[in-house]
Design a protein around this motif. Sequence first.
Motif, PDB file in Angstrom:
ATOM      1  N   ALA A 174       0.827  -1.211   0.000  1.00 41.40           N
ATOM      2  CA  ALA A 174       0.000   0.000   0.000  1.00 41.40           C
ATOM      3  C   ALA A 174       0.865   1.267   0.000  1.00 41.40           C
ATOM      4  O   ALA A 174       0.669   2.168  -0.826  1.00 41.40           O
ATOM      5  N   ILE A 175       1.827   1.328   0.899  1.00 43.15           N
ATOM      6  CA  ILE A 175       2.612   2.556   1.065  1.00 43.15           C
ATOM      7  C   ILE A 175       3.636   2.724  -0.052  1.00 43.15           C
ATOM      8  O   ILE A 175       3.711   3.782  -0.697  1.00 43.15           O
ATOM      9  N   LEU A 176       4.430   1.683  -0.309  1.00 38.11           N
ATOM     10  CA  LEU A 176       5.427   1.787  -1.375  1.00 38.11           C
ATOM     11  C   LEU A 176       4.760   1.890  -2.745  1.00 38.11           C
ATOM     12  O   LEU A 176       5.258   2.595  -3.635  1.00 38.11           O
ATOM     13  N   GLY A 177       3.621   1.209  -2.899  1.00 35.42           N
ATOM     14  CA  GLY A 177       2.883   1.310  -4.152  1.00 35.42           C
ATOM     15  C   GLY A 177       2.381   2.719  -4.401  1.00 35.42           C
ATOM     16  O   GLY A 177       2.472   3.240  -5.526  1.00 35.42           O
ATOM     17  N   MET A 178       1.870   3.366  -3.361  1.00 39.55           N
ATOM     18  CA  MET A 178       1.404   4.747  -3.505  1.00 39.55           C
ATOM     19  C   MET A 178       2.555   5.681  -3.817  1.00 39.55           C
ATOM     20  O   MET A 178       2.436   6.576  -4.680  1.00 39.55           O
ATOM     21  N   LEU A 179       3.674   5.515  -3.146  1.00 40.09           N
ATOM     22  CA  LEU A 179       4.845   6.355  -3.425  1.00 40.09           C
ATOM     23  C   LEU A 179       5.315   6.181  -4.866  1.00 40.09           C
ATOM     24  O   LEU A 179       5.687   7.160  -5.529  1.00 40.09           O
ATOM     25  N   ALA A 180       5.280   4.951  -5.352  1.00 40.51           N
ATOM     26  CA  ALA A 180       5.684   4.695  -6.739  1.00 40.51           C
ATOM     27  C   ALA A 180       4.731   5.360  -7.721  1.00 40.51           C
ATOM     28  O   ALA A 180       5.161   5.978  -8.708  1.00 40.51           O
ATOM     29  N   LEU A 181       3.419   5.268  -7.459  1.00 42.46           N
ATOM     30  CA  LEU A 181       2.433   5.901  -8.332  1.00 42.46           C
ATOM     31  C   LEU A 181       2.598   7.419  -8.357  1.00 42.46           C
ATOM     32  O   LEU A 181       2.501   8.052  -9.417  1.00 42.46           O
ATOM     33  N   LEU A 182       2.838   8.004  -7.199  1.00 37.59           N
ATOM     34  CA  LEU A 182       3.019   9.459  -7.129  1.00 37.59           C
ATOM     35  C   LEU A 182       4.281   9.893  -7.869  1.00 37.59           C
ATOM     36  O   LEU A 182       4.288  10.941  -8.538  1.00 37.59           O
ATOM     37  N   ALA A 183       5.335   9.090  -7.757  1.00 41.07           N
ATOM     38  CA  ALA A 183       6.569   9.422  -8.480  1.00 41.07           C
ATOM     39  C   ALA A 183       6.355   9.345  -9.990  1.00 41.07           C
ATOM     40  O   ALA A 183       6.814  10.220 -10.736  1.00 41.07           O
ATOM     41  N   ILE A 184       5.639   8.325 -10.430  1.00 38.92           N
ATOM     42  CA  ILE A 184       5.345   8.187 -11.862  1.00 38.92           C
ATOM     43  C   ILE A 184       4.471   9.348 -12.338  1.00 38.92           C
ATOM     44  O   ILE A 184       4.713   9.923 -13.414  1.00 38.92           O
ATOM     45  N   PHE A 185       3.475   9.701 -11.531  1.00 37.37           N
ATOM     46  CA  PHE A 185       2.583  10.809 -11.899  1.00 37.37           C
ATOM     47  C   PHE A 185       3.359  12.116 -12.005  1.00 37.37           C
ATOM     48  O   PHE A 185       3.131  12.913 -12.924  1.00 37.37           O
ATOM     49  N   LEU A 186       4.295  12.343 -11.086  1.00 40.58           N
ATOM     50  CA  LEU A 186       5.084  13.564 -11.118  1.00 40.58           C
ATOM     51  C   LEU A 186       5.965  13.618 -12.364  1.00 40.58           C
ATOM     52  O   LEU A 186       6.099  14.671 -12.999  1.00 40.58           O
ATOM     53  N   VAL A 187       6.524  12.479 -12.748  1.00 38.19           N
ATOM     54  CA  VAL A 187       7.388  12.442 -13.928  1.00 38.19           C
ATOM     55  C   VAL A 187       6.571  12.644 -15.201  1.00 38.19           C
ATOM     56  O   VAL A 187       6.955  13.391 -16.095  1.00 38.19           O
ATOM     57  N   VAL A 188       5.401  11.990 -15.284  1.00 43.28           N
ATOM     58  CA  VAL A 188       4.580  12.032 -16.499  1.00 43.28           C
ATOM     59  C   VAL A 188       3.814  13.357 -16.604  1.00 43.28           C
ATOM     60  O   VAL A 188       3.845  14.031 -17.640  1.00 43.28           O
ATOM     61  N   ARG A 189       3.119  13.728 -15.548  1.00 47.48           N
ATOM     62  CA  ARG A 189       2.266  14.923 -15.579  1.00 47.48           C
ATOM     63  C   ARG A 189       3.019  16.182 -15.188  1.00 47.48           C
ATOM     64  O   ARG A 189       2.755  17.274 -15.690  1.00 47.48           O
ATOM     65  N   GLY A 190       3.972  16.023 -14.296  1.00 48.90           N
ATOM     66  CA  GLY A 190       4.675  17.194 -13.796  1.00 48.90           C
ATOM     67  C   GLY A 190       3.858  17.911 -12.738  1.00 48.90           C
ATOM     68  O   GLY A 190       2.739  17.510 -12.388  1.00 48.90           O
ATOM     69  N   ARG A 191       4.386  18.982 -12.231  1.00 47.44           N
ATOM     70  CA  ARG A 191       3.669  19.758 -11.218  1.00 47.44           C
ATOM     71  C   ARG A 191       2.520  20.521 -11.865  1.00 47.44           C
ATOM     72  O   ARG A 191       2.670  21.068 -12.960  1.00 47.44           O
ATOM     73  N   ILE A 192       1.375  20.513 -11.211  1.00 45.57           N
ATOM     74  CA  ILE A 192       0.200  21.214 -11.738  1.00 45.57           C
ATOM     75  C   ILE A 192       0.371  22.716 -11.486  1.00 45.57           C
ATOM     76  O   ILE A 192       0.328  23.170 -10.342  1.00 45.57           O
ATOM     77  N   ARG A 193       0.576  23.458 -12.549  1.00 46.53           N
ATOM     78  CA  ARG A 193       0.849  24.882 -12.443  1.00 46.53           C
ATOM     79  C   ARG A 193      -0.430  25.713 -12.551  1.00 46.53           C
ATOM     80  O   ARG A 193      -1.460  25.224 -13.023  1.00 46.53           O
ATOM     81  N   VAL A 194      -0.329  26.956 -12.137  1.00 45.89           N
ATOM     82  CA  VAL A 194      -1.413  27.927 -12.350  1.00 45.89           C
ATOM     83  C   VAL A 194      -1.286  28.397 -13.791  1.00 45.89           C
ATOM     84  O   VAL A 194      -0.333  29.097 -14.148  1.00 45.89           O
TER      85      VAL A 194
END
Length: 336
Positions: free
Chosen positions: A90-110
């Motif tokens: 649960a925890i490592l899986g969530m961290l991995a998903l968030l890391a992938i999302f950050l790499v693919v989507r990047g930071r959500i800007r204004v």
Amino acid sequence: MPSSLSNLRALCAAIALLFALAHPAAAQLSFKPTAESVQEDKLLNALKEGGKITGRISIPDVMASSLIQPAGRDWRDFHRGKLPVIGGIAILGMLALLAIFLVVRGRIRVDHGFSGTKILRFASFERFTHWLTASCFVVLALSGLNISFGRILILPLFGANAFATMSTYAKYAHDYLAFPFMLGLAIMFLIWIKDNVPDKVDLEWIKKGGGILSKGRHPPAKRFNAGQKGIFWIVIVGGTLMSVSGWFLLFPYIPANVTTMQIWTVIHAVIAMLFIAVMLAHIYIGTVGMEGAFEAMGTGEVDLNWAKEHHSLWVEEEEAKGRTSSGGAARPVAAE
């Protein structure tokens, strides 16, 4: 003749002596079990068959009468074996998903940049309640994770003495900070329930992915969007289950039997692992994941353009009430 008679007598005497010596051995072979040995045999059979062995006690604690409980072995195996696996996934899986999302989507800007005009999003009392609950949760989470992963990760690094000392203080923190956490949970429910009732606007927000998956598209939302409402109800429901189960662990005499208490410990542990995983996503969005989001719980004021992009319907209500502060002209945000 006399010598023959003497030899016969000696032979008879020897046979009689052999019978006399053999009699105790024969008595041992034909041993009759006593009442105590029968009871011990029953205990051993009950243990082999997985039964529960209880005794008589003279103290009020009924649970102390359980001498051997097979379910306790299953409970121990779960906490030592299955629970770390569940928590790790649960925890490592969530961290991995968030890391992938950050790499693919990047930071959500204004998209339209900061306007310089501020709008009050959360009052002081709301922020105090949030940080009270959040800070207690962090300590509760870390001290709770120590129970499942401390022996594996921390003990080899710091040694038995340091680990024992740390675990003792962690236990005290876990026990006592549970009460302000429950208080914060109750206050959060009372002050934010009115803004977290699902409606049709939330369905449209979900259909468009909340504008998170694609750039430049921000579905309308009220003070809390569907994602935030989901977090709210996860916190309330999950926190309530954590509080109820934790209450039974703080006061183990309430369940009245060991099996019930063991069930509550399993519920407490499993929900805790899932709860921590969800909160990691919440923390990510509120800090690294979304530009301008942290100010909502930091200073209480957010940039007007940020608010229009993520909570346009709420901004319209606030502007109608004249609740935007001065500081610059807000740039227009295209409505979806």
